[in-house]
Design an enzyme around this catalytic site. Structure first.
Site, mmCIF file in Angstrom:
data_model
loop_
_atom_site.group_PDB
_atom_site.id
_atom_site.type_symbol
_atom_site.label_atom_id
_atom_site.label_comp_id
_atom_site.label_asym_id
_atom_site.label_seq_id
_atom_site.Cartn_x
_atom_site.Cartn_y
_atom_site.Cartn_z
ATOM 1 C CD GLU A 74 41.480 28.720 45.215
ATOM 2 O OE1 GLU A 74 41.017 28.527 46.356
ATOM 3 O OE2 GLU A 74 41.506 29.826 44.675
ATOM 4 C CB THR A 126 35.283 32.398 45.789
ATOM 5 O OG1 THR A 126 36.331 33.244 46.253
ATOM 6 C CG2 THR A 126 35.452 32.184 44.302
HETATM 7 N N1 HSE Z 1 38.470 34.501 39.320
HETATM 8 C C1 HSE Z 1 37.876 34.157 40.583
HETATM 9 C C2 HSE Z 1 36.531 34.851 40.685
HETATM 10 C C3 HSE Z 1 38.779 34.608 41.689
HETATM 11 O O1 HSE Z 1 36.457 36.050 40.436
HETATM 12 O O2 HSE Z 1 35.547 34.169 41.012
HETATM 13 C C4 HSE Z 1 38.254 34.329 43.074
HETATM 14 O O3 HSE Z 1 39.037 35.033 44.006
#
Ligand code: HSE
Length: 309
Positions: free
Chosen positions: A129, A182
């Protein structure tokens, strides 16, 4: 040897738990077929939702990057061929790249004589990721591998705590016809937060974790608030406030931005509601702004698992 696995969508953040909380969903999910390859290579193919825009270069695809981490960690002398069928639309806010990363790690692990523990798979998928989203985060991949509700207590060293989600918890999702990556959604975030927001988040996050453990849906609804991250991202998702209000008016316990968006997720008590009026209220609120959306009712689910092909 050929193995088929399913790898579920997830909701990260879940209100106050930015980069910490995650919830596995029953639907949708990706399906991955994995086979051993003798020469150590990783071969990847992707079909299904949004597949035209998903890289098949093994160095840029989250499933193959995670599989590579697992094979290297195990000292494997073989490679894998991964055929991914995407059931989760990319850039949706329900962990599409995280599901592929989790599934890639889980699938490669299925081929090992001595499988690695879940912690190693979560770490491999979280690093994948990091390569694709720009920052290592495990709040999608942890529930995708483990299932239920997960808390990433620490990334380094990795420690994930999990609990089965309350059995009466229903989930309604509305996915607008809008794409939010993201990477882009992280660029709008602040570098620091005021102490009052920190105090707010500690109180709400601690209460939410307790509510999940106890199955206290009233406390869960009151605790599911985000004072920092969702407000910063609200400009990325048209009609967010209206959709959330419509869900609450239709009986949801809480309604919030799924992960980095644009999905809006509403939780409800299955003893009081079948969720259909909540999804139609959310869809209607998007429609009033001329935004098409897909919406569905689902539940909290388990993590990656082997399917019988
Ligand atoms: N915690 C991450 C964000 C999750 O909010 O950027 C991404 O799906």
């Amino acid at each position: 040897m050929r193995v088929r696995v399913s790898t579920p969508a997830t909701v990260a953040n879940v209100g106050p738990g930015f980069d910490v909380f995650g919830l596995a969903l029953k639907e949708p999910f990706d399906v991955i077929d994995v086979e051993m390859v003798d020469d150590g290579a990783i071969i990847i193919s992707v079909t299904g939702l949004g597949s035209d825009d998903i890289p098949v270069d093994p160095k840029r695809n989250s499933a193959s990057i995670a599989a590579r981490f697992v094979l290297d960690a195990a000292g494997a002398d073989f490679g894998v061929s991964l055929s991914i069928k995407k059931g989760i639309r990319p850039c949706s806010g329900i962990g599409s790249s995280g599901a592929s990363a989790a599934g890639g790690a889980f699938a490669a692990n299925m081929l090992l004589d001595d499988p690695l523990p879940n912690e190693v798979l979560v770490l491999a998928a979280a690093k994948a990721e990091g390569v694709t989203a720009g920052k290592v985060h495990a709040d999608n991949v942890a529930p995708s591998i483990i299932g239920g509700f997960t808390v990433v207590r620490s990334l380094s060293p990795l420690e994930v705590v999990s609990v089965a989600a309350p059995k009466h918890l229903g989930v309604a999702v509305a996915m607008p016809d809008v794409m939010v990556s993201t990477r882009a959604a992280r660029e709008v975030l602040p570098d620091s937060v005021p102490v009052r927001d920190l105090v707010f988040h500690v109180g709400h996050a601690a209460s939410l974790a307790l509510a999940m453990e106890r199955g206290d849906l009233g406390l869960l609804g009151r605790s599911l608030r985000d004072a920092v991250f969702e407000p910063m991202r609200s400009s990325l998702v048209p009609r967010l406030a209206e959709v959330e209000t419509a869900a609450m008016d239709a009986g949801a316990l809480a309604s919030f931005l799924g992960g980095s968006g644009p999905c809006v997720v509403s939780l409800f008590d299955l003893r009081m509601n079948d969720g259909e009026n909540i999804v139609s209220a959310m869809k209607g609120a998007f429609e009033e702004g001329n935004i098409d959306s897909e919406s569905w009712v689902t539940a909290c689910g388990e993590g990656c698992r082997r399917l019988v092909p």
